[in-house]
Design an enzyme around this catalytic site. Structure first.
Site, PDB file in Angstrom:
ATOM      1  CE1 TYR A  93      12.870  24.506  21.795  1.00 46.10           C
ATOM      2  CE2 TYR A  93      13.549  25.429  23.896  1.00 46.10           C
ATOM      3  CZ  TYR A  93      12.739  25.461  22.782  1.00 46.10           C
ATOM      4  OH  TYR A  93      11.792  26.459  22.657  1.00 46.10           O
ATOM      5  CG  HIS A 140       6.898  23.506  22.804  1.00 43.35           C
ATOM      6  ND1 HIS A 140       8.085  22.818  22.793  1.00 43.35           N
ATOM      7  CD2 HIS A 140       7.128  24.631  22.065  1.00 43.35           C
ATOM      8  CE1 HIS A 140       8.988  23.494  22.107  1.00 43.35           C
ATOM      9  NE2 HIS A 140       8.424  24.600  21.644  1.00 43.35           N
TER      10      HIS A 140
END
Length: 323
Positions: free
Chosen positions: A56, A143
């Protein structure tokens, strides 16, 4: 705010979690003061679980989140981050490159490199601890291992299991936008929780087939993200997005039908979208991304909205929810 334990771990999360992708400049820049104010607003609303990732904003989300929580008592909140993408520095001239970095409006200072090896997992956690300014991370998810399943199961997961046993992390899991591999994690590993984005919503019921029953039968937790399917369930209108693309006409029509029924009961569609996942006993909480104090305050307000049983009965009667 209600809390739930993640699987067999001692980690507890609030039923509303703060997703920090947006304050990592997802799609557009967020002012640093606005990012800090957004986390502060979440705290004021009783949110005590915060989710981030190196991906992110090339670490920007982790840095901003860590700074915003710096003066909060460490025992009072939990943080989850993710592993599988390492950030490798790029030459200084690369930072001037124009355009988004895989969807984030940040300078191109690093490149993301997939790495689910044991060494990669350890390095990723060390880097995240430094960016967050913390001495421990409560929850770590593998992830998006969609295209790296073999490495994730063979090396990544065992590495996380060892770190959990050593007390470096409190709970472990995997976060994805699909249910098949998450279900496999529940069946073949000892994860505490899985983070499922977009597949247990008013419009997408995929998680009900196998993922949620599997989690429930094994005493594991599911955290549900993407409850608005990237926008369509927040504001169904022409041009609204579904899974970050323009919503097809049939889905828009379905969303409008959902809204007409929820509003008949005096309930905003956003409130129904937030409450729906929490009705399943395997779901520990919902994760909502926010880029402004207004957005996170609205999510908390919608979660406080009372939703009558008759609303769910009407949705089932109209074939909009599974029986």
């Amino acid at each position: 705010m209600r809390r739930s334990r993640l699987g067999h771990s001692t980690v507890e999360i609030t039923e509303l979690s703060f997703g920090a992708a947006a304050i990592g400049n997802l799609f557009t820049e967020v002012d640093p003061e606005e990012a800090a104010a957004t986390v502060a607003a979440a705290w004021d609303e009783g949110v005590r679980h915060f989710d981030t990732a190196p991906h992110y904003g090339l670490g920007l989300s982790e840095r901003r989140l860590g700074e915003a929580l710096r003066d909060k008592p460490r025992h009072a909140y939990t943080v989850s981050t993710k592993v599988g993408r390492l950030l490798d520095p790029l030459p200084a001239e690369a930072a001037a490159r124009q355009g988004l970095s895989e969807g984030y409006a940040v300078p191109h200072t690093h490149r993301r490199r997939w790495d689910f090896s044991a060494d990669g997992i350890r390095r990723s956690i060390e880097d995240s601890l430094r960016r967050l300014g913390l001495d421990r991370i409560d929850v770590v998810h593998l992830h998006d291992p969609d295209d790296h399943g073999e490495a994730a199961f063979r090396e990544g997961y065992p590495a996380l299991e060892r770190l959990r046993a050593q007390g470096v992390v409190g709970a472990i899991g995997a976060g994805m936008n699909q249910t098949a591999m998450l279900t496999r994690f529940l069946r073949e590993t000892d994860v505490d929780a899985v983070l499922c984005a977009g597949r247990h919503t008013l419009l997408d019921h995929e998680a009900l087939d196998e993922l949620l029953p599997e989690a429930q039968s094994r005493g594991r937790a599911v955290i549900v993200g993407g409850v608005f399917n990237s926008g369509l369930l927040a504001d169904p209108r022409p041009g609204a997005t579904y899974d970050y693309q323009a919503a097809p006409a049939p889905l828009l029509e379905q969303a409008l039908r959902l809204r007409s029924i929820t509003e008949k009961h005096g309930v905003p569609l956003r409130a129904a979208a937030l409450h729906h996942p929490l009705r399943h006993p395997a779901v520990a909480g919902v994760l909502v991304g926010a880029r402004s104090p207004r957005e996170i305050r609205d999510a908390a307000a919608q979660l406080r909205t009372e939703v009558p049983d008759a609303l769910w009965e009407d949705l089932r009667a109209e074939g909009l929810l599974p029986s």
